[in-house]
Design a protein around this motif. Structure first.
Motif, PDB file in Angstrom:
ATOM      1  N   SER A 100     -59.578 -22.780 -22.760  1.00 50.46           N
ATOM      2  CA  SER A 100     -60.351 -22.493 -23.963  1.00 50.46           C
ATOM      3  C   SER A 100     -59.682 -21.385 -24.746  1.00 50.46           C
ATOM      4  O   SER A 100     -59.110 -20.440 -24.184  1.00 50.46           O
ATOM      5  CB  SER A 100     -61.774 -22.078 -23.600  1.00 50.46           C
ATOM      6  N   ARG A 101     -59.777 -21.446 -26.035  1.00 50.18           N
ATOM      7  CA  ARG A 101     -59.114 -20.490 -26.915  1.00 50.18           C
ATOM      8  C   ARG A 101     -59.784 -19.133 -26.819  1.00 50.18           C
ATOM      9  O   ARG A 101     -60.951 -18.966 -27.116  1.00 50.18           O
ATOM     10  CB  ARG A 101     -59.187 -20.993 -28.369  1.00 50.18           C
ATOM     11  N   GLY A 102     -59.010 -18.149 -26.367  1.00 49.78           N
ATOM     12  CA  GLY A 102     -59.526 -16.784 -26.301  1.00 49.78           C
ATOM     13  C   GLY A 102     -60.509 -16.554 -25.170  1.00 49.78           C
ATOM     14  O   GLY A 102     -61.212 -15.556 -25.175  1.00 49.78           O
ATOM     15  N   GLY A 103     -60.593 -17.487 -24.186  1.00 50.11           N
ATOM     16  CA  GLY A 103     -61.577 -17.349 -23.121  1.00 50.11           C
ATOM     17  C   GLY A 103     -61.392 -16.086 -22.307  1.00 50.11           C
ATOM     18  O   GLY A 103     -62.353 -15.378 -22.022  1.00 50.11           O
ATOM     19  N   ILE A 104     -60.148 -15.784 -21.946  1.00 49.11           N
ATOM     20  CA  ILE A 104     -59.865 -14.589 -21.142  1.00 49.11           C
ATOM     21  C   ILE A 104     -60.144 -13.327 -21.954  1.00 49.11           C
ATOM     22  O   ILE A 104     -60.726 -12.358 -21.454  1.00 49.11           O
ATOM     23  CB  ILE A 104     -58.410 -14.621 -20.657  1.00 49.11           C
ATOM     24  N   VAL A 105     -59.735 -13.346 -23.216  1.00 45.90           N
ATOM     25  CA  VAL A 105     -59.969 -12.185 -24.081  1.00 45.90           C
ATOM     26  C   VAL A 105     -61.451 -11.936 -24.250  1.00 45.90           C
ATOM     27  O   VAL A 105     -61.916 -10.790 -24.220  1.00 45.90           O
ATOM     28  CB  VAL A 105     -59.298 -12.394 -25.453  1.00 45.90           C
ATOM     29  N   GLU A 106     -62.233 -13.013 -24.418  1.00 46.88           N
ATOM     30  CA  GLU A 106     -63.671 -12.867 -24.579  1.00 46.88           C
ATOM     31  C   GLU A 106     -64.297 -12.219 -23.343  1.00 46.88           C
ATOM     32  O   GLU A 106     -65.181 -11.369 -23.456  1.00 46.88           O
ATOM     33  CB  GLU A 106     -64.300 -14.244 -24.824  1.00 46.88           C
ATOM     34  N   GLU A 107     -63.845 -12.612 -22.173  1.00 51.71           N
ATOM     35  CA  GLU A 107     -64.376 -12.046 -20.932  1.00 51.71           C
ATOM     36  C   GLU A 107     -64.036 -10.562 -20.826  1.00 51.71           C
ATOM     37  O   GLU A 107     -64.880  -9.742 -20.442  1.00 51.71           O
ATOM     38  CB  GLU A 107     -63.812 -12.811 -19.735  1.00 51.71           C
ATOM     39  N   ASN A 109     -63.411  -8.557 -23.377  1.00 51.52           N
ATOM     40  CA  ASN A 109     -64.189  -7.870 -24.403  1.00 51.52           C
ATOM     41  C   ASN A 109     -65.616  -7.631 -23.933  1.00 51.52           C
ATOM     42  O   ASN A 109     -66.204  -6.575 -24.201  1.00 51.52           O
ATOM     43  CB  ASN A 109     -64.195  -8.672 -25.698  1.00 51.52           C
ATOM     44  N   LYS A 110     -66.200  -8.614 -23.252  1.00 53.75           N
ATOM     45  CA  LYS A 110     -67.574  -8.469 -22.750  1.00 53.75           C
ATOM     46  C   LYS A 110     -67.652  -7.330 -21.751  1.00 53.75           C
ATOM     47  O   LYS A 110     -68.607  -6.531 -21.780  1.00 53.75           O
ATOM     48  CB  LYS A 110     -68.013  -9.783 -22.087  1.00 53.75           C
ATOM     49  N   GLN A 111     -66.666  -7.211 -20.876  1.00 49.39           N
ATOM     50  CA  GLN A 111     -66.651  -6.120 -19.911  1.00 49.39           C
ATOM     51  C   GLN A 111     -66.518  -4.777 -20.613  1.00 49.39           C
ATOM     52  O   GLN A 111     -67.152  -3.789 -20.222  1.00 49.39           O
ATOM     53  CB  GLN A 111     -65.507  -6.329 -18.918  1.00 49.39           C
ATOM     54  N   SER A 112     -65.705  -4.721 -21.665  1.00 48.51           N
ATOM     55  CA  SER A 112     -65.528  -3.484 -22.432  1.00 48.51           C
ATOM     56  C   SER A 112     -66.810  -3.092 -23.134  1.00 48.51           C
ATOM     57  O   SER A 112     -67.194  -1.914 -23.153  1.00 48.51           O
ATOM     58  CB  SER A 112     -64.396  -3.648 -23.450  1.00 48.51           C
ATOM     59  N   VAL A 113     -67.479  -4.074 -23.723  1.00 52.10           N
ATOM     60  CA  VAL A 113     -68.747  -3.801 -24.405  1.00 52.10           C
ATOM     61  C   VAL A 113     -69.768  -3.250 -23.421  1.00 52.10           C
ATOM     62  O   VAL A 113     -70.470  -2.272 -23.709  1.00 52.10           O
ATOM     63  CB  VAL A 113     -69.281  -5.080 -25.091  1.00 52.10           C
ATOM     64  N   ASP A 114     -69.875  -3.860 -22.251  1.00 53.84           N
ATOM     65  CA  ASP A 114     -70.823  -3.394 -21.233  1.00 53.84           C
ATOM     66  C   ASP A 114     -70.531  -1.946 -20.835  1.00 53.84           C
ATOM     67  O   ASP A 114     -71.458  -1.132 -20.700  1.00 53.84           O
ATOM     68  CB  ASP A 114     -70.746  -4.287 -19.992  1.00 53.84           C
ATOM     69  N   ALA A 115     -69.248  -1.612 -20.670  1.00 53.00           N
ATOM     70  CA  ALA A 115     -68.868  -0.255 -20.276  1.00 53.00           C
ATOM     71  C   ALA A 115     -69.233   0.752 -21.363  1.00 53.00           C
ATOM     72  O   ALA A 115     -69.778   1.822 -21.081  1.00 53.00           O
ATOM     73  CB  ALA A 115     -67.370  -0.190 -19.986  1.00 53.00           C
ATOM     74  N   ILE A 116     -68.939   0.405 -22.617  1.00 53.07           N
ATOM     75  CA  ILE A 116     -69.237   1.319 -23.729  1.00 53.07           C
ATOM     76  C   ILE A 116     -70.738   1.511 -23.888  1.00 53.07           C
ATOM     77  O   ILE A 116     -71.225   2.641 -24.070  1.00 53.07           O
ATOM     78  CB  ILE A 116     -68.622   0.788 -25.040  1.00 53.07           C
ATOM     79  N   VAL A 117     -71.501   0.425 -23.806  1.00 52.84           N
ATOM     80  CA  VAL A 117     -72.956   0.506 -23.989  1.00 52.84           C
ATOM     81  C   VAL A 117     -73.599   1.320 -22.876  1.00 52.84           C
ATOM     82  O   VAL A 117     -74.461   2.173 -23.128  1.00 52.84           O
ATOM     83  CB  VAL A 117     -73.560  -0.915 -24.048  1.00 52.84           C
ATOM     84  N   LYS A 118     -73.185   1.074 -21.631  1.00 53.68           N
ATOM     85  CA  LYS A 118     -73.761   1.819 -20.506  1.00 53.68           C
ATOM     86  C   LYS A 118     -73.451   3.311 -20.618  1.00 53.68           C
ATOM     87  O   LYS A 118     -74.323   4.159 -20.410  1.00 53.68           O
ATOM     88  CB  LYS A 118     -73.222   1.266 -19.185  1.00 53.68           C
ATOM     89  N   PRO A 149     -52.432  11.047 -23.025  1.00 53.99           N
ATOM     90  CA  PRO A 149     -52.289   9.653 -22.583  1.00 53.99           C
ATOM     91  C   PRO A 149     -53.038   9.406 -21.276  1.00 53.99           C
ATOM     92  O   PRO A 149     -53.023  10.245 -20.374  1.00 53.99           O
ATOM     93  CB  PRO A 149     -50.776   9.492 -22.384  1.00 53.99           C
ATOM     94  N   MET A 150     -53.680   8.241 -21.180  1.00 49.81           N
ATOM     95  CA  MET A 150     -54.400   7.894 -19.957  1.00 49.81           C
ATOM     96  C   MET A 150     -54.021   6.502 -19.445  1.00 49.81           C
ATOM     97  O   MET A 150     -53.661   6.328 -18.302  1.00 49.81           O
ATOM     98  CB  MET A 150     -55.919   7.973 -20.193  1.00 49.81           C
ATOM     99  N   LYS A 151     -54.136   5.499 -20.322  1.00 49.11           N
ATOM    100  CA  LYS A 151     -53.857   4.104 -19.948  1.00 49.11           C
ATOM    101  C   LYS A 151     -54.610   3.749 -18.668  1.00 49.11           C
ATOM    102  O   LYS A 151     -54.036   3.273 -17.690  1.00 49.11           O
ATOM    103  CB  LYS A 151     -52.354   3.878 -19.768  1.00 49.11           C
ATOM    104  N   LYS A 177     -57.750   0.678 -26.466  1.00 49.30           N
ATOM    105  CA  LYS A 177     -56.800  -0.304 -26.991  1.00 49.30           C
ATOM    106  C   LYS A 177     -56.603  -1.399 -25.961  1.00 49.30           C
ATOM    107  O   LYS A 177     -56.307  -1.103 -24.802  1.00 49.30           O
ATOM    108  CB  LYS A 177     -55.462   0.378 -27.307  1.00 49.30           C
ATOM    109  N   GLU A 178     -56.800  -2.640 -26.375  1.00 44.96           N
ATOM    110  CA  GLU A 178     -56.633  -3.784 -25.479  1.00 44.96           C
ATOM    111  C   GLU A 178     -57.436  -3.599 -24.194  1.00 44.96           C
ATOM    112  O   GLU A 178     -56.941  -3.792 -23.087  1.00 44.96           O
ATOM    113  CB  GLU A 178     -55.153  -4.023 -25.171  1.00 44.96           C
TER     114      GLU A 178
END
Length: 273
Positions: A100-107, A109-118, A149-151, A177-178
């Motif tokens: 699926s197009r962007g499936g991995i990126v979407e997953e 992004n969802k993890q990043s959103v959850d981390a930021i919101v929490k 720098p952290m990365k 970033k990413e």
């Protein structure tokens, strides 16, 4: 009936389709292992293959024999070493996300959103000031270079720990970033807009400032009130609920929205102050 030229053209088309499919599968495999330890292992395999070609070209028989054995037994080793990545790829294939197009990126992004919101929810309840900027299409390297720098992997626990008062990294912005924390204690440009409310502090001005010169998303937690704000394209919305913050981040970081940068935010109560 098909003529010989028609058959040749058909063969060419099947070869092209075959090459494109193999290329796409390799690309998806690279996306699966990207950001994991398997990347370094893949580089090691490429080195072994390169040495094998060189030994064969220069007639180094002993070295060629060693590389032949390494490659022969390496197939089993690859299955063992890459077991977590192979399992993840099979899971994504079973869920229909591998192709699926962007499936991995979407997953991711969802993890990043959850981390930021929490992290934001935790800090807002305790009135811990925070400034989090997420890079999109416009690079933030100019501001990343001003910080430490952290990365590091993006987690809510790490975000919270960074902004704990009186710690070395709490003063300044975290830049994501990413889907990883690239740097902390970064300096962002302050907005000089005369329409900003006087009650807003440096964090809000910095969030607006970076949103005026880039397409980044920036989340602010007020140290005085515990209120959560968000900026994009020079626009600010204040006092966002946890649910609304999650909704906005998911919408803006989705692959569909990133391909349509001209879309506007569907905000309720959009304002500058």
């Amino acid at each position: 009936m098909f003529s010989w030229p028609d058959i040749n053209i058909f063969n060419y088309l099947t070869d092209i389709i075959d090459i494109l499919l193999v290329t796409y599968v390799i690309y998806k495999l690279i996306m699966v292992i990207r950001g994991t330890k398997a990347v370094q292992l893949a580089k090691g395999i490429l080195v072994i293959i390169a040495v094998w070609f060189l030994s064969k070209f220069f007639g180094l028989r002993t070295l060629e024999w060693m590389m032949n054995n390494a490659i022969y037994y390496g197939v089993l080793a690859i299955i063992i070493i890459f077991q977590p990545e192979l399992r993840r790829a099979l899971e994504q294939l079973g869920r229909g996300r591998f192709f699926s197009r962007g499936g991995i990126v979407e997953e991711q992004n969802k993890q990043s959103v959850d981390a930021i919101v929490k992290a934001t929810s935790y800090m807002a309840k305790r009135r811990i000031g925070a400034l989090i900027s997420v890079e999109r299409e416009t690079g933030l390297n100019e501001y990343i270079e001003t910080g430490i720098p952290m990365k590091a992997n993006l987690t809510s626990q790490l975000l919270i720990n960074i902004f704990i008062p009186n710690t070395p990294l709490h003063d300044g912005a975290v830049i994501i970033k990413e889907n990883e924390i690239t740097a902390a204690a970064c300096y962002l440009p302050l907005s000089e807009s005369p329409f900003i409310s006087k009650e807003l502090g440096t964090r809000h001005r910095a969030a607006l400032g970076v949103s005026e010169v880039t397409d980044s998303l920036t989340v602010v937690v007020s140290e005085e009130t515990g209120g959560v704000s968000m900026t994009r394209n020079g626009e600010l919305i204040r006092d966002i609920s946890e649910e609304r913050l999650e909704e906005l981040l998911e919408h803006e970081l989705s692959a569909k929205t990133k391909t349509n940068s001209s879309s506007r935010w569907n905000w309720r109560g959009k304002n500058h102050g």
